[in-house]
Enzyme design. Structure first.
Site, short mmCIF file in Angstrom:
data_model
loop_
_atom_site.label_atom_id
_atom_site.label_comp_id
_atom_site.label_asym_id
_atom_site.label_seq_id
_atom_site.Cartn_x
_atom_site.Cartn_y
_atom_site.Cartn_z
N ARG A 1 54.74 26.85 47.23
CA ARG A 1 56.07 27.46 47.24
C ARG A 1 56.05 28.92 47.70
O ARG A 1 57.06 29.49 48.06
CB ARG A 1 56.69 27.36 45.83
CG ARG A 1 57.07 25.94 45.46
CD ARG A 1 57.25 25.76 43.96
NE ARG A 1 55.98 25.58 43.27
CZ ARG A 1 55.86 25.32 41.96
NH1 ARG A 1 56.93 25.24 41.20
NH2 ARG A 1 54.67 25.16 41.41
N THR B 1 46.32 20.68 36.82
CA THR B 1 45.84 21.70 35.89
C THR B 1 44.84 21.14 34.87
O THR B 1 43.90 21.82 34.48
CB THR B 1 47.03 22.33 35.14
OG1 THR B 1 47.90 21.30 34.65
CG2 THR B 1 47.84 23.24 36.05
N GLY C 1 57.67 23.28 32.57
CA GLY C 1 57.48 22.19 31.63
C GLY C 1 58.28 22.50 30.37
O GLY C 1 58.33 23.64 29.92
N ASN D 1 44.46 82.11 56.10
CA ASN D 1 45.80 81.69 56.52
C ASN D 1 45.71 81.13 57.93
O ASN D 1 45.16 81.78 58.83
CB ASN D 1 46.76 82.88 56.50
CG ASN D 1 48.20 82.43 56.70
OD1 ASN D 1 48.88 82.04 55.75
ND2 ASN D 1 48.64 82.42 57.95
N ASN E 1 38.73 68.55 67.01
CA ASN E 1 37.51 68.13 66.31
C ASN E 1 36.84 66.92 66.96
O ASN E 1 35.79 66.50 66.52
CB ASN E 1 37.82 67.81 64.84
CG ASN E 1 38.85 66.70 64.70
OD1 ASN E 1 39.75 66.56 65.53
ND2 ASN E 1 38.72 65.91 63.65
N SER F 1 48.82 82.11 65.20
CA SER F 1 49.60 80.91 65.53
C SER F 1 49.11 80.29 66.82
O SER F 1 48.68 80.99 67.74
CB SER F 1 51.08 81.28 65.69
OG SER F 1 51.58 81.68 64.44
N ARG G 1 42.89 84.29 75.97
CA ARG G 1 44.12 83.82 76.60
C ARG G 1 44.36 84.67 77.85
O ARG G 1 43.84 85.79 77.96
CB ARG G 1 45.29 83.92 75.64
CG ARG G 1 45.60 85.33 75.20
CD ARG G 1 46.65 85.37 74.10
NE ARG G 1 47.02 86.75 73.82
CZ ARG G 1 47.52 87.16 72.66
NH1 ARG G 1 47.67 86.32 71.66
NH2 ARG G 1 47.85 88.42 72.49
#
Ligand code: UD1
Ligand code: CA
Length: 492
Positions: A19, A86, A151, A393, A402, A421, A456
């Site tokens: 079922r 059973t 039952g 930070n 990574n 940042s 940069r």
């Protein structure tokens, strides 16, 4: 044998569970609140410390055996090759024990593997009353609002010598209309005297609509042999619900969850919206923890005192420190320090340790990293395989690069370092204690302690470019106005 330590508990779990309409997973391995259906039953049985704990397996037996081996290694699996009912399953179990010389002197508890709400307390009380009443068998029953499919318990008639004792059990599909009106049902949990059970199982026939050996027939067999069969009515019928389909599966999950949440609330946890909060059985907590709506706690998750989790968070095997807040977060195997804050919208993936008062903020993903006390990764970042020192930070939108496509490499960021940042940290790389990186840098070499790492292109401004190349645009107009103001009014 004392009622406290049964000779055996037999768990029947070999059936196909048609079922459930489950192709890949055997019915008894479907999960509610962090454990399989079978696991809940076995866990309750284990609490009784039976001398023998047998689980009868059959349908998809390899999967069930493997599951038992990893989750309940003390349980012994016995195979029922063909699922002939059973009664047959119980017979296979006692025959396997007999083959090993186990004689079952004392009480044997039989339970079905699809009743996950069953508690050790209920099993214990059944064994105790079985013992106290001196029964040959005792059935755990319940009065249910809708007995369909179960039952039915047939009691000895009022006024008869054995008034109140169990006369027999008739399966729904074999019952007459009159018998179907009975609302006291068989839970599928029984206490038997071991010897009597062995005898009765050998005599169960297959004269029923399914042509199976029904364990329930043992009741009549024992009664006819002159033994008393008693019944213990469960206080709450919901504790014995048998799960046959996915509607009942959801119902059981809801009921068990309600039970677990109630326990948490009684222990001092605030659950703002029990309807949308889900917790597993192994989840632990301290007083004054608060769970906000839409929160799911899985596995060995633990909530520290006065921690706050949610809304909309899913934590798996995660430890939340005292006073920490975790909001709109998914975390797996994370350790969140006391007073730390996580989210909103964070993903802690596999083995993250966040120190005391640390912060993982918004749209941040952290994988397998250690973040020191008071260190912060507040916005839009990915840190993987990183060790971040205390007080450091990490500026917004910084990323540990990574993975080179083949291997993973570590990033080490020192104490009180300041990563600007949009820093790309090309691992393996080390940023020394107290070092800085300039915003927008691609850092692929170590930065010594106290140094500033810059990498940069130098900025160059092309004056008047907008006026020349974008004349007539709003930008050009705005620029002209600004330049006009800055330079004073143009000459007339
Ligand atoms: C059974 C009971 C019913 C009771 C209900 C309670 C019988 C004949 N009926 O019905 O009186 O009200 O449970 O939930 O016992 N199993 C085996 N091998 C088999 C057949 C079943 O191990 O050959 C296991 C199943 O895996 C399951 C349990 O026995 O865990 C019960 O079988 P199931 O088919 O669900 O019985 P029900 O029809 O629910
Ligand atoms: Ca069932």
């Amino acid at each position: 044998m004392s009622a406290n330590s049964p000779a055996a508990v037999l768990v029947l779990a070999a059936g196909e569970g048609t079922r459930m309409k489950s192709k890949a997973l055997p019915k008894v391995l479907h999960e509610v609140c962090g454990r399989s259906l079978l696991g809940h039953v076995v866990a309750a049985a284990e609490e009784l410390t039976p001398q023998q704990l047998v689980v009868v397996i059959g349908h998809l037996k390899e999967l069930v055996a493997e599951h038992l081996k990893s989750a309940h290694p003390a349980a012994r699996a016995v195979v029922q090759e063909q699922q002939n009912g059973t009664g047959h399953a119980a017979r296979v179990a006692v025959e396997a024990l007999a083959a090993d010389g186990v004689t079952l002197d004392g009480t044997v508890i039989v339970v079905y593997g699809d009743t996950p709400l069953l508690t050790a307390a209920t099993l214990r009380s059944l064994a105790e009353q079985h013992h106290a009443q001196g029964n040959g068998a005792t059935v755990l029953t319940a009065n249910v609002p809708d007995p369909t499919g179960y039952g039915r318990i047939l009691r000895a008639a009022a006024g008869s010598a054995d008034e109140g004792s169990v006369f027999g059990i008739v399966e729904h599909r074999d019952a007459t209309a009159e018998q179907r009106a009975v609302t006291e049902i068989n839970s599928g949990v029984y206490a038997f005297e071991g010897k009597l059970l062995i005898d009765a199982l050998a005599r169960i026939g297959t004269d029923n609509s399914q042509g199976e050996e029904y364990l329930t027939d043992a009741v009549e067999i024992l009664r006819e042999a002159g033994h008393r069969v008693g019944a213990v009515v469960a206080e709450d019928y919901r504790d014995i619900l048998g799960i046959n389909d996915r509607v009942q599966l959801a119902e059981a999950r809801r009921l068990l969850n309600d039970r677990l949440l109630e326990r948490a609330m009684r222990a001092g946890v605030t659950v703002v919206d029990p309807a949308s909060t889900w917790i597993d059985v192994q989840v632990g907590y301290e007083p004054d923890a608060v769970l906000l709506p839409g929160t799911q706690l899985h596995g060995a998750t633990h909530l520290g005192e006065a921690s706050r989790v949610g809304p909309n968070s899913t934590l798996t095997d995660t430890v939340v420190g005292a006073g920490a807040t975790v909001s709109n977060t998914t975390a797996e195997r994370a350790e969140i320090g006391p007073g730390a804050t996580v989210g909103p919208y964070a993903y802690l993936r596999g083995g993250v340790v966040l120190g005391a008062k640390g912060k993982v903020g918004t749209f941040v993903e952290i994988k397998k990293s250690t973040i020191g006390a008071g260190a912060k990764v507040p916005h839009l970042s990915y840190m993987g395989d990183a060790t971040i020192g205390e007080g450091a930070n990490i500026g917004a939108a910084s990323v540990t690069c990574n993975w080179d496509g083949v291997n993973k490499y570590p990033t080490v960021i020192g104490k009180h370092a300041r990563v600007g940042s949009d820093t790309m940290l090309v691992a393996p790389v080390t940023i020394g204690d107290g070092a800085y990186t300039a915003a927008g840098s691609v850092i692929d070499g170590d930065v010594p302690p106290g140094a500033l790492g810059v990498s940069r292109a130098k900025q160059r401004n092309v004056e008047g470019w907008v006026a020349r190349r974008r004349s007539g645009t709003a930008s050009a107009e705005a620029a002209a106005a600004a330049l006009g103001e800055a330079a004073g009014q143009p000459e007339a």
